[in-house]
Structure formats: C-alpha cells, structure tokens
Design a protein around this motif. Sequence first.
Motif, PDB file in Angstrom:
ATOM      1  N   TYR A  72       0.799  -1.759  -0.044  1.00  0.00           N
ATOM      2  CA  TYR A  72      -0.208   0.115   0.160  1.00  0.00           C
ATOM      3  C   TYR A  72       1.002   1.129  -0.354  1.00  0.00           C
ATOM      4  CZ  TYR A  72       0.922   0.255   4.705  1.00  0.00           C
ATOM      5  OH  TYR A  72       1.980   0.438   6.470  1.00  0.00           O
ATOM      6  N   ALA A  73       0.439   2.284  -0.203  1.00  0.00           N
ATOM      7  CA  ALA A  73       0.967   3.772  -0.223  1.00  0.00           C
ATOM      8  C   ALA A  73       0.095   4.547  -0.149  1.00  0.00           C
ATOM      9  CB  ALA A  73       1.875   3.520  -1.410  1.00  0.00           C
ATOM     10  N   GLU A  74       0.998   5.966  -0.093  1.00  0.00           N
ATOM     11  CA  GLU A  74       0.016   6.849  -0.248  1.00  0.00           C
ATOM     12  C   GLU A  74       0.089   8.202  -0.977  1.00  0.00           C
ATOM     13  OE1 GLU A  74      -1.860  10.944   2.922  1.00  0.00           O
ATOM     14  OE2 GLU A  74      -0.064   9.175   3.964  1.00  0.00           O
ATOM     15  N   VAL A  75      -0.622   7.753  -1.794  1.00  0.00           N
ATOM     16  CA  VAL A  75       0.215   8.892  -3.115  1.00  0.00           C
ATOM     17  C   VAL A  75      -0.980  10.150  -3.537  1.00  0.00           C
ATOM     18  CG1 VAL A  75      -0.066   9.485  -5.304  1.00  0.00           C
ATOM     19  CG2 VAL A  75       0.917   7.282  -4.525  1.00  0.00           C
ATOM     20  N   PHE A  76      -0.287  11.938  -3.269  1.00  0.00           N
ATOM     21  CA  PHE A  76      -1.132  12.590  -3.936  1.00  0.00           C
ATOM     22  C   PHE A  76      -2.655  12.635  -2.126  1.00  0.00           C
ATOM     23  CE2 PHE A  76       0.064  12.025  -7.739  1.00  0.00           C
ATOM     24  CZ  PHE A  76       0.786  12.917  -8.161  1.00  0.00           C
ATOM     25  N   GLY A  77      -2.425  12.773  -1.035  1.00  0.00           N
ATOM     26  CA  GLY A  77      -3.008  12.168  -0.025  1.00  0.00           C
ATOM     27  C   GLY A  77      -4.731  11.396   0.488  1.00  0.00           C
ATOM     28  N   ASN A  78      -3.630  10.473  -1.334  1.00  0.00           N
ATOM     29  CA  ASN A  78      -4.970   9.133  -1.257  1.00  0.00           C
ATOM     30  C   ASN A  78      -4.111   8.031  -0.225  1.00  0.00           C
ATOM     31  OD1 ASN A  78      -7.423  10.582  -1.456  1.00  0.00           O
ATOM     32  ND2 ASN A  78      -6.283  11.161  -3.766  1.00  0.00           N
ATOM     33  N   PHE A  79      -4.891   6.860  -0.236  1.00  0.00           N
ATOM     34  CA  PHE A  79      -3.856   5.868  -0.337  1.00  0.00           C
ATOM     35  C   PHE A  79      -4.997   4.267  -1.102  1.00  0.00           C
ATOM     36  CE2 PHE A  79      -4.290   6.678   4.583  1.00  0.00           C
ATOM     37  CZ  PHE A  79      -2.541   6.609   5.010  1.00  0.00           C
ATOM     38  N   TYR A  80      -3.418   3.694  -1.214  1.00  0.00           N
ATOM     39  CA  TYR A  80      -3.698   2.534  -2.456  1.00  0.00           C
ATOM     40  C   TYR A  80      -3.287   1.576  -2.370  1.00  0.00           C
ATOM     41  CZ  TYR A  80      -4.704   6.580  -5.456  1.00  0.00           C
ATOM     42  OH  TYR A  80      -5.065   8.348  -6.606  1.00  0.00           O
ATOM     43  N   ILE A  98      -1.060  -8.294 -13.506  1.00  0.00           N
ATOM     44  CA  ILE A  98      -0.919  -7.149 -13.728  1.00  0.00           C
ATOM     45  C   ILE A  98      -0.734  -6.025 -12.165  1.00  0.00           C
ATOM     46  CG2 ILE A  98       0.050  -4.436 -14.741  1.00  0.00           C
ATOM     47  CD1 ILE A  98      -0.661  -6.526 -17.074  1.00  0.00           C
ATOM     48  N   LEU A  99       0.368  -5.968 -11.510  1.00  0.00           N
ATOM     49  CA  LEU A  99      -0.543  -4.755 -10.674  1.00  0.00           C
ATOM     50  C   LEU A  99       0.391  -3.173 -11.155  1.00  0.00           C
ATOM     51  CD1 LEU A  99       1.053  -6.109  -7.715  1.00  0.00           C
ATOM     52  CD2 LEU A  99      -1.340  -6.132  -8.124  1.00  0.00           C
ATOM     53  N   GLU A 100      -0.073  -2.129 -11.513  1.00  0.00           N
ATOM     54  CA  GLU A 100       0.198  -0.546 -11.909  1.00  0.00           C
ATOM     55  C   GLU A 100       0.177  -0.247 -11.138  1.00  0.00           C
ATOM     56  OE1 GLU A 100      -2.253   1.214 -15.094  1.00  0.00           O
ATOM     57  OE2 GLU A 100      -3.019  -0.459 -14.388  1.00  0.00           O
ATOM     58  N   ILE A 101       1.463  -0.013 -10.177  1.00  0.00           N
ATOM     59  CA  ILE A 101       1.875   0.328  -8.690  1.00  0.00           C
ATOM     60  C   ILE A 101       2.820   1.095  -9.266  1.00  0.00           C
ATOM     61  CG2 ILE A 101       0.535  -0.975  -7.286  1.00  0.00           C
ATOM     62  CD1 ILE A 101       3.753  -2.441  -7.141  1.00  0.00           C
ATOM     63  N   ASP A 102       3.528   2.511  -8.128  1.00  0.00           N
ATOM     64  CA  ASP A 102       4.668   3.218  -8.345  1.00  0.00           C
ATOM     65  C   ASP A 102       5.480   2.285  -7.951  1.00  0.00           C
ATOM     66  OD1 ASP A 102       4.463   3.012  -5.026  1.00  0.00           O
ATOM     67  OD2 ASP A 102       4.134   5.006  -5.446  1.00  0.00           O
ATOM     68  N   TRP A 103       7.332   2.917  -7.823  1.00  0.00           N
ATOM     69  CA  TRP A 103       7.892   2.544  -7.497  1.00  0.00           C
ATOM     70  C   TRP A 103       8.248   2.398  -6.055  1.00  0.00           C
ATOM     71  CZ3 TRP A 103      11.669   4.677  -3.164  1.00  0.00           C
ATOM     72  CH2 TRP A 103      11.001   5.409  -2.992  1.00  0.00           C
TER      73      TRP A 103
END
Length: 204
Positions: A72-80, A98-103
């Motif tokens: 999980y990650a917080e991106v631009f104030g939102n959790f994914y 496929i996982l579309e996720i950040d680094w």
Amino acid sequence: MAPGTLYVISAPSGAGKTSQVAQLLKSMDNLKVSVSHTTRPKREGEQDGVHYHFVSREDFIAMRDRGDFLEYAEVFGNFYGTSRVWLQQQLDAGTDVILEIDWQGAQQVAKLMSPVSIFILPPSREVLLARLKGRGTDSEEVIARRTRDAITEMSHCGEFDYLVVNADFETAQQELQSIIRSQRLRQAVQAQRLAQMLGKLLAE
C-alpha cells in the motif's frame, strides 16, 4: 497447472501506462489487472470494483492493520492498496496478474514475492509535460507537482527488470507483449504446462 506470473508495471504520471495496460488486457488471454483499493474519490465514469474498490479512509486503515494488503502507499493524500488474498487466488489458478503501482509499491512487493517488473518511460521530459497538460484536468500547480514527482519516479527505473520507452504506442505495446510471451515460454513454466506431453515424448 503452472502458477500465474506476477507483473509489476510502473511509470511516471503521463507516460501512458494506463493505456498500455488496457491494450494488453484486450490483446492477451489469461491476463488480469489487479483492482486496487483506494480512498480517492470516485471520478465521473468510474465504477466501483472495475476501476478501483473505493473505500473510506477508516476502512482502508482497518484493512491495512489486519494485513489485508500485499502493498500500500499514500499518493497525493490518498491511500492505494493491493489485496493479498485476491492476488494469490489468481496466481494459484494459473492467471497472470498485472500490478500497476509506483516504485515504492514495487519495492514492497519485491520483498515478499518474485515479480517480473517493467518500467515505462516517456521519450523526453518535453513529451511528458505535453501529455500532462493535454489531459486538461489538472491545474498548473498540480502539473508542476506531477512533473517533479515524475522525475523522482524515473530515477528508480534502474530497479526494474525491463525498460520500455513509450514513444510510439504500437511499438511499446509490442515490446510489452513480447516480455509477457517470453516469460510464458520459460522452461520452468513450460515444464509444468506441458508435463503430460513431455511425459509421452520422453517415454521409453
């Protein structure tokens, strides 16, 4: 039956990752994209369970604390976050995911599993900026922030197995499909898929 392969695909905002992944799903069989949980508000045209699983911040935190997310990650104030159970069920059934996720998410997943990781790059900063502005949905302030974040994101491209430059959509799409096809032809995967045939071929 061979288990499915997990693909992690990352890219800076504006590199064209979403469009490329959508085309992969149309063009290749036995391939799914993980639908993330998010606290981000639903945008016009988005469907719950299709684009994202939209949940409240409180529910997301409760799921996180239970260990429901692989990453999980917080991106631009939102959790994914990525559902651990759903993903494992798909892989066990032999489906490629496929996982579309950040680094940052990619780093988390790499500590727990052995994904095939792909990073999609834009051909230049100028093209990236033009794509971000071309959306027509973000303010200049948001575009500037996304551009800064994109540079940080791209600095981690060396951590990935494959690099694909999305200068020409069709060329990049062919390269992405080639990566998936090559993984499906690996000896370890084929040995399980073709066990019965190999048994007959090698029988004395």
